[in-house]
Scaffold this motif. Sequence first.
Motif, PDB file in Angstrom:
ATOM      1  N   TYR A 251       0.818  -1.277  -0.074  1.00  0.00           N
ATOM      2  CA  TYR A 251       0.228  -0.099  -0.002  1.00  0.00           C
ATOM      3  C   TYR A 251       0.832   1.206   0.072  1.00  0.00           C
ATOM      4  O   TYR A 251       0.217   2.475   0.092  1.00  0.00           O
ATOM      5  CB  TYR A 251      -0.871  -0.071   1.181  1.00  0.00           C
ATOM      6  N   PHE A 252       1.968   1.043  -0.090  1.00  0.00           N
ATOM      7  CA  PHE A 252       3.095   2.367  -0.040  1.00  0.00           C
ATOM      8  C   PHE A 252       4.178   2.265  -1.029  1.00  0.00           C
ATOM      9  O   PHE A 252       4.530   1.035  -1.467  1.00  0.00           O
ATOM     10  CB  PHE A 252       3.627   2.498   1.300  1.00  0.00           C
ATOM     11  N   ASN A 253       4.565   3.428  -1.677  1.00  0.00           N
ATOM     12  CA  ASN A 253       5.906   3.465  -2.257  1.00  0.00           C
ATOM     13  C   ASN A 253       7.090   3.920  -1.629  1.00  0.00           C
ATOM     14  O   ASN A 253       6.698   4.716  -0.709  1.00  0.00           O
ATOM     15  CB  ASN A 253       5.666   4.419  -3.847  1.00  0.00           C
ATOM     16  N   THR A 254       8.117   3.168  -1.786  1.00  0.00           N
ATOM     17  CA  THR A 254       9.231   3.879  -1.315  1.00  0.00           C
ATOM     18  C   THR A 254      10.404   4.060  -1.979  1.00  0.00           C
ATOM     19  O   THR A 254      10.466   3.683  -3.025  1.00  0.00           O
ATOM     20  CB  THR A 254       9.856   2.857   0.037  1.00  0.00           C
ATOM     21  N   SER A 255      11.116   5.255  -1.661  1.00  0.00           N
ATOM     22  CA  SER A 255      12.567   5.609  -2.548  1.00  0.00           C
ATOM     23  C   SER A 255      13.678   4.696  -1.847  1.00  0.00           C
ATOM     24  O   SER A 255      13.368   3.824  -0.783  1.00  0.00           O
ATOM     25  CB  SER A 255      12.532   6.951  -2.409  1.00  0.00           C
ATOM     26  N   PRO A 276       1.810   6.840   0.521  1.00  0.00           N
ATOM     27  CA  PRO A 276       0.715   5.968   0.085  1.00  0.00           C
ATOM     28  C   PRO A 276       0.553   6.011  -1.260  1.00  0.00           C
ATOM     29  O   PRO A 276       0.858   6.920  -2.220  1.00  0.00           O
ATOM     30  CB  PRO A 276      -0.255   6.596   0.719  1.00  0.00           C
ATOM     31  N   ASN A 277       0.333   4.747  -1.947  1.00  0.00           N
ATOM     32  CA  ASN A 277      -0.013   4.566  -3.525  1.00  0.00           C
ATOM     33  C   ASN A 277      -1.495   4.461  -3.562  1.00  0.00           C
ATOM     34  O   ASN A 277      -2.445   4.580  -2.870  1.00  0.00           O
ATOM     35  CB  ASN A 277       0.770   3.267  -3.765  1.00  0.00           C
ATOM     36  N   ALA A 278      -1.828   4.116  -4.686  1.00  0.00           N
ATOM     37  CA  ALA A 278      -3.206   4.232  -5.286  1.00  0.00           C
ATOM     38  C   ALA A 278      -4.032   3.068  -4.808  1.00  0.00           C
ATOM     39  O   ALA A 278      -5.145   3.083  -4.339  1.00  0.00           O
ATOM     40  CB  ALA A 278      -3.161   4.374  -6.862  1.00  0.00           C
ATOM     41  N   ASP A 279      -3.295   2.077  -4.688  1.00  0.00           N
ATOM     42  CA  ASP A 279      -3.932   0.695  -3.898  1.00  0.00           C
ATOM     43  C   ASP A 279      -4.402   1.199  -2.528  1.00  0.00           C
ATOM     44  O   ASP A 279      -5.566   0.670  -2.168  1.00  0.00           O
ATOM     45  CB  ASP A 279      -2.859  -0.288  -3.820  1.00  0.00           C
ATOM     46  N   LEU A 280      -3.609   1.998  -1.638  1.00  0.00           N
ATOM     47  CA  LEU A 280      -4.169   2.422  -0.467  1.00  0.00           C
ATOM     48  C   LEU A 280      -5.387   3.325  -0.605  1.00  0.00           C
ATOM     49  O   LEU A 280      -6.148   2.931   0.213  1.00  0.00           O
ATOM     50  CB  LEU A 280      -3.054   3.213   0.304  1.00  0.00           C
ATOM     51  N   GLU A 281      -5.201   4.131  -1.460  1.00  0.00           N
ATOM     52  CA  GLU A 281      -6.383   5.021  -1.673  1.00  0.00           C
ATOM     53  C   GLU A 281      -7.732   4.319  -1.809  1.00  0.00           C
ATOM     54  O   GLU A 281      -8.564   4.600  -1.496  1.00  0.00           O
ATOM     55  CB  GLU A 281      -6.112   6.219  -2.534  1.00  0.00           C
ATOM     56  N   ALA A 282      -7.568   3.419  -2.861  1.00  0.00           N
ATOM     57  CA  ALA A 282      -8.640   2.636  -3.159  1.00  0.00           C
ATOM     58  C   ALA A 282      -9.242   1.757  -2.102  1.00  0.00           C
ATOM     59  O   ALA A 282     -10.359   1.709  -1.965  1.00  0.00           O
ATOM     60  CB  ALA A 282      -8.234   1.614  -4.387  1.00  0.00           C
ATOM     61  N   ALA A 283      -8.260   1.255  -1.284  1.00  0.00           N
ATOM     62  CA  ALA A 283      -8.645   0.248   0.031  1.00  0.00           C
ATOM     63  C   ALA A 283      -9.414   1.367   0.782  1.00  0.00           C
ATOM     64  O   ALA A 283     -10.497   0.863   1.436  1.00  0.00           O
ATOM     65  CB  ALA A 283      -7.514  -0.180   0.624  1.00  0.00           C
ATOM     66  N   ASP A 336      -9.124  12.759  -0.681  1.00  0.00           N
ATOM     67  CA  ASP A 336      -8.341  13.959  -0.861  1.00  0.00           C
ATOM     68  C   ASP A 336      -6.767  13.804  -0.392  1.00  0.00           C
ATOM     69  O   ASP A 336      -5.763  14.273  -1.235  1.00  0.00           O
ATOM     70  CB  ASP A 336      -9.172  15.077  -0.432  1.00  0.00           C
ATOM     71  N   ASN A 337      -6.549  13.128   0.695  1.00  0.00           N
ATOM     72  CA  ASN A 337      -5.259  13.136   1.248  1.00  0.00           C
ATOM     73  C   ASN A 337      -5.293  12.017   2.113  1.00  0.00           C
ATOM     74  O   ASN A 337      -6.174  11.637   2.943  1.00  0.00           O
ATOM     75  CB  ASN A 337      -4.958  14.366   2.134  1.00  0.00           C
TER      76      ASN A 337
END
Length: 400
Positions: A251-255, A276-283, A336-337
């Motif tokens: 659910y997150f992206n990391t550098s 957070p990535n799109a998967d987390l936002e959708a969940a 939104d956030n």
Amino acid sequence: DNGQVEYILCNTGKFSIGHPTSSCPRCGSPTTIGDVGQQQSIPGRLSALLTTTRARLHQLFRNKMMIIMVVLAVVAAAGYGCYTVLSRTIFSPNTLVNEYLAAIASGNYQRATQLAEPRLQANKRAMLTDKVGRAESSRISEPRVVSIRPRSDETLAVDISYELNGETCSDEIILAPDGSRYMVFDNWKIIRPLLKQVSFSAPKGQDDYLVNDVKLNAEQAETTGHVVDDRTLTFTAYPGTYVVKADVGRYFNTSTVTIRTNENTLLFDREIDVEPNADLEAAISKEMRSALNECATMKTLRSEACPFGFTPIYWSGEDPAISNISWSMDFYPTIDNVGIDGTYSTRYDGRVKRTFEAPDDFNKEIRRMWTGYETFSVEGKYAVDGDRVVVEMNTYGSYF
């Protein structure tokens, strides 16, 4: 017999002094001794023989002592030579340092830690494991001892060098005497190991990391410093190259940052971003909609668990009897956030339809159905449990 002294000479019989013509009692024939001078020459010869024998025995004893001394000298020389060889090889401080450096270069970090016990708590040694040094490209190579310098406090400063990332690095290890071995050879221990500090910054809410694909936790960091919403984590490691990223799951992206212990990069260049990535936002959106649908089943004008509700205004100041209350979702609010700290919020674009039965404003004797809409937003918290996302909505969201 009769006071006579007999001398036995090789195969010549017996001769009696004082009886020049006496017969030999054993052989039965007379024997002439000769004059007195001849009689006295035999003891002289014996005396000379005894003197010579004593001299030869003394010389033989001296020769034996000399041989013994020579043998002892040879044994002592051999022992000293053996001691010298062993002192410079097996029991040399050089040997300890070479074994230590070889363990680090081969990725046998646990053996290196045994040879030079670091002054760290057990849970702070997370990066001193073989798994961290598994990749050859991340380790030092060609380690060697350059020189050994005695110090005023009886310790030894060992100057070393090694290759890392195509660069020759110089460093120092300190040894201290540690008793003796076999009561003859000096024993040494490493009191300043070859350790480095690996530091990076990351969001405060992130606790789990992958260093060279090995899982680490923020609690295993030796030091932690906080700056605004970030914190600095410092781990103790052997010199090498370390690829660090957050262990974020789906659910997150990391550098990813690459830290080389022989480079003096700024902490700003070692910052790990977690988003957070799109998967987390959708969940979150899915769980939030499910919670809003549950709110839409309420049979009251307001619920503590729901972000929308209605407060009617009565001109008469009396609370009329309201019944047959129902709600239905018209539009779901848009996420939104989503924050790394476990919070989320939506736009002010959610809308819900309400209906209820109440008296008419002008004729209280008449009851009729009232219909209206509520516009609202949602703020709340979320938690990730494996692949599952749990959402909470704040009580009384923004609505009109």
